[in-house]
Design an enzyme around this catalytic site. Structure first.
Site, PDB file in Angstrom:
ATOM      1  N   SER A 126     -14.285 -15.970  20.329  1.00  0.00           N
ATOM      2  CA  SER A 126     -14.122 -17.402  21.076  1.00  0.00           C
ATOM      3  C   SER A 126     -14.716 -17.310  22.293  1.00  0.00           C
ATOM      4  CB  SER A 126     -12.396 -17.276  21.210  1.00  0.00           C
ATOM      5  OG  SER A 126     -12.132 -18.290  22.006  1.00  0.00           O
ATOM      6  N   TYR A 150      -4.515 -13.111  24.244  1.00  0.00           N
ATOM      7  CA  TYR A 150      -5.368 -13.747  23.087  1.00  0.00           C
ATOM      8  C   TYR A 150      -6.635 -13.287  23.142  1.00  0.00           C
ATOM      9  CZ  TYR A 150      -7.962 -17.224  20.229  1.00  0.00           C
ATOM     10  OH  TYR A 150      -8.921 -17.352  19.423  1.00  0.00           O
ATOM     11  N   LYS A 154      -9.522 -10.674  21.232  1.00  0.00           N
ATOM     12  CA  LYS A 154     -10.693 -11.223  20.832  1.00  0.00           C
ATOM     13  C   LYS A 154     -11.846 -10.179  21.291  1.00  0.00           C
ATOM     14  CE  LYS A 154      -9.834 -14.455  18.105  1.00  0.00           C
ATOM     15  NZ  LYS A 154     -10.100 -14.343  16.514  1.00  0.00           N
TER      16      LYS A 154
HETATM   17  P1  NAD Z   1      -5.204 -21.251  11.955  1.00  0.00           P
HETATM   18  O1  NAD Z   1      -4.117 -20.519  12.503  1.00  0.00           O
HETATM   19  O2  NAD Z   1      -5.310 -22.611  11.360  1.00  0.00           O
HETATM   20  O3  NAD Z   1      -5.811 -20.395  11.040  1.00  0.00           O
HETATM   21  C1  NAD Z   1      -5.805 -18.799  10.786  1.00  0.00           C
HETATM   22  C2  NAD Z   1      -5.136 -18.366   9.260  1.00  0.00           C
HETATM   23  O4  NAD Z   1      -4.933 -17.043   9.618  1.00  0.00           O
HETATM   24  C3  NAD Z   1      -3.710 -19.050   9.105  1.00  0.00           C
HETATM   25  O5  NAD Z   1      -4.055 -19.555   7.815  1.00  0.00           O
HETATM   26  C4  NAD Z   1      -2.912 -18.020   9.030  1.00  0.00           C
HETATM   27  O6  NAD Z   1      -1.816 -18.106   8.165  1.00  0.00           O
HETATM   28  C5  NAD Z   1      -3.649 -16.628   8.789  1.00  0.00           C
HETATM   29  N1  NAD Z   1      -3.381 -15.347   9.244  1.00  0.00           N
HETATM   30  C6  NAD Z   1      -2.868 -15.167  10.415  1.00  0.00           C
HETATM   31  N2  NAD Z   1      -2.643 -13.911  10.587  1.00  0.00           N
HETATM   32  C7  NAD Z   1      -2.693 -13.289   9.478  1.00  0.00           C
HETATM   33  C8  NAD Z   1      -2.837 -11.806   8.767  1.00  0.00           C
HETATM   34  N3  NAD Z   1      -2.355 -10.884   9.440  1.00  0.00           N
HETATM   35  N4  NAD Z   1      -2.984 -11.545   7.501  1.00  0.00           N
HETATM   36  C9  NAD Z   1      -3.345 -12.938   6.538  1.00  0.00           C
HETATM   37  N5  NAD Z   1      -3.543 -14.253   7.353  1.00  0.00           N
HETATM   38  C10 NAD Z   1      -3.321 -14.234   8.615  1.00  0.00           C
HETATM   39  O7  NAD Z   1      -6.543 -20.890  13.212  1.00  0.00           O
HETATM   40  P2  NAD Z   1      -7.742 -21.666  13.108  1.00  0.00           P
HETATM   41  O8  NAD Z   1      -7.853 -22.610  14.135  1.00  0.00           O
HETATM   42  O9  NAD Z   1      -8.367 -21.798  11.811  1.00  0.00           O
HETATM   43  O10 NAD Z   1      -8.823 -20.282  13.551  1.00  0.00           O
HETATM   44  C11 NAD Z   1      -9.363 -19.375  12.760  1.00  0.00           C
HETATM   45  C12 NAD Z   1      -9.994 -18.133  13.790  1.00  0.00           C
HETATM   46  O11 NAD Z   1     -10.845 -18.953  14.672  1.00  0.00           O
HETATM   47  C13 NAD Z   1      -8.915 -17.408  14.417  1.00  0.00           C
HETATM   48  O12 NAD Z   1      -9.251 -16.082  14.477  1.00  0.00           O
HETATM   49  C14 NAD Z   1      -8.930 -17.929  15.778  1.00  0.00           C
HETATM   50  O13 NAD Z   1      -8.681 -17.120  16.971  1.00  0.00           O
HETATM   51  C15 NAD Z   1     -10.416 -18.384  15.927  1.00  0.00           C
HETATM   52  N6  NAD Z   1     -10.686 -19.328  17.057  1.00  0.00           N
HETATM   53  C16 NAD Z   1     -10.067 -20.585  16.921  1.00  0.00           C
HETATM   54  C17 NAD Z   1     -10.555 -21.573  17.858  1.00  0.00           C
HETATM   55  C18 NAD Z   1      -9.882 -22.848  17.621  1.00  0.00           C
HETATM   56  O14 NAD Z   1      -9.813 -23.761  18.615  1.00  0.00           O
HETATM   57  N7  NAD Z   1      -9.144 -23.394  16.421  1.00  0.00           N
HETATM   58  C19 NAD Z   1     -11.415 -21.391  18.866  1.00  0.00           C
HETATM   59  C20 NAD Z   1     -11.867 -20.186  18.891  1.00  0.00           C
HETATM   60  C21 NAD Z   1     -11.607 -19.220  17.851  1.00  0.00           C
END
Ligand code: NAD
Ligand code: UDP
Length: 338
Positions: A126, A150, A154
């Site tokens: 991120s 958080y 990362k």
């Molecule tokens: P999200 O919460 O919609 O998706 C994450 C998924 O991981 C969920 O379906 C959750 O149920 C699952 N999960 C969490 N912990 C788990 C575990 N221990 N075992 C199995 N499943 C697990 O989030 P997102 O927005 O789709 O983000 C996806 C990735 O991208 C994340 O790692 C997040 O940190 C990263 N990210 C997101 C953003 C954003 O703004 N959305 C920005 C930068 C990075």
């Protein structure tokens, strides 16, 4: 490289769009998700979009037995590791949960991949790892100084992956630093479905436009930006996941440790976003200026040139498209997947 990809967190917002993009590109997909922040309906909808659903395993990435069973049952060629917790404010209140989920899951996953002989991984990092940058646009070689548990989780995983790659130079490791993913699949079938009060701007604006919430609270109008509100690099989730598909293809040809920003290179203010959303939806988005949100920075956008050079990928969808697609999803699913 067409084969079977393990997508951890594949039922989530970005993961479900990635499943659709991978399947449309000809990959087979196995999803591992514990559904702690998502609904299985997202993958049923991916099935509607792609005519076939990904294989779904409900389980936790920290569960080594579960991973071993997946690697035994399927010939996995690469892993896209999206699973994790992502709410910055919540991570301040529950740091152990964040380190446990985000860091431990990555350790267990790497060990299971090693045993299975799977050596290609793309990790969801991120822009938050940059903290408050000395200047914008942000290049990948800028200093790293995350300001929340958080963000530090990362960065820890980024460091672990770098150490792992030193010890295992035959691996292909890609650390993708996302800026602000927004929008939804153009079908309107899948999109962002935040649980409870949305932390992020775009889902909040969408809920105001659809009448689920009365008004937007704009966190500060006294930043050193053109209109005083915070500026971010919003990237259409479809551009983002297409970036993953090309990154996957690139790293499979090019073993190494790769660190790449995925952003548009454009800064958009909170009020720009409100105007664009009003235009796309035809609805008004009332707002109230309130005090700054602690920990927020004034401006953050990507220098996206490395992705262009290495991957021949650039984000192509406009702010208007981000808002139109988010609005289609929001209108069709005013309460998300519920
Ligand atoms: P999200 O919460 O919609 O998706 C994450 C998924 O991981 C969920 O379906 C959750 O149920 C699952 N999960 C969490 N912990 C788990 C575990 N221990 N075992 C199995 N499943 C697990 O989030 P997102 O927005 O789709 O983000 C996806 C990735 O991208 C994340 O790692 C997040 O940190 C990263 N990210 C997101 C953003 C954003 O703004 N959305 C920005 C930068 C990075
Ligand atoms: N923001 C806001 N009201 C909200 C949510 C966000 O004014 O309800 C602002 C926030 O201060 C920042 C921008 O919108 O300037 C993007 O915030 P978001 O939480 O979506 O992303 P991040 O700050 O993590 O980049």
């Amino acid at each position: 490289m067409i084969g079977t990809v393990l997508v951890t967190g594949g039922a989530g917002y970005i993961g479900s769009h990635a499943c659709a993009a991978l399947m449309e590109a000809g990959y087979q997909v196995v999803v591992l998700d514990n559904l702690c922040n998502s609904s299985l309906v997202s993958l049923e909808r991916v099935g509607e979009i792609c005519a076939t659903s990904p294989i779904f395993v409900q389980g936790d990435v920290r569960d080594r037995d579960c991973l071993d069973k997946i690697f035994h049952a399927h010939t996995i060629t690469a892993v896209l590791h999206f699973a994790g917790l992502k709410a910055v404010g919540e991570s301040v209140d529950f740091p152990l949960e964040y380190y446990d989920n985000n860091v431990v899951s990555s350790l267990v996953l790497l060990a299971a991949m090693q045993q299975a002989g799977v050596t290609n991984i793309v990790f969801s990092s991120s822009a938050t790892v940059y903290g408050d940058p000395p200047s914008v646009p942000i290049r990948e070689d800028f200093g790293l100084c995350p300001t929340s548990p958080y963000g530090r989780s990362k960065l820890m995983v980024e460091d672990i992956l770098a150490d792992w790659h030193v010890a295992n130079p035959n691996w292909s490791v890609c650390r993708l630093r996302y800026f602000n993913p927004v929008g939804a699949h153009p079908s309107g079938l899948i999109g962002e479905d935040p649980q409870g009060f949305p932390n992020n701007l775009m889902p909040f604006v969408a809920q105001v436009a659809v009448g689920e919430r009365e008004k937007l609270f704009v966190f500060g109008d006294d930043y050193a930006t053109a209109d005083g509100t915070g500026v971010r690099d919003y990237i259409h989730v479809m551009d983002l996941v297409e970036g993953h598909v090309v990154a996957l293809e690139y790293i499979c040809r090019q073993p190494g440790l790769h660190t790449i920003n995925l952003g548009t290179g454009n800064g958009v203010s909170v009020l720009d976003m409100v105007k664009a959303f009003e235009h796309a939806s035809g609805q008004s988005v009332p707002y109230e200026i309130v005090k700054r949100r602690p920990g927020d920075i004034a401006a953050c956008w990507a220098d996206p040139r490395l992705a262009e050079t290495l991957l021949q990928w650039t984000a192509s969808r406009s702010l208007a498209e981000m808002c139109e697609d988010a609005w289609r999803w929001q209108q069709g699913n005013p309460r998300g997947y519920a």
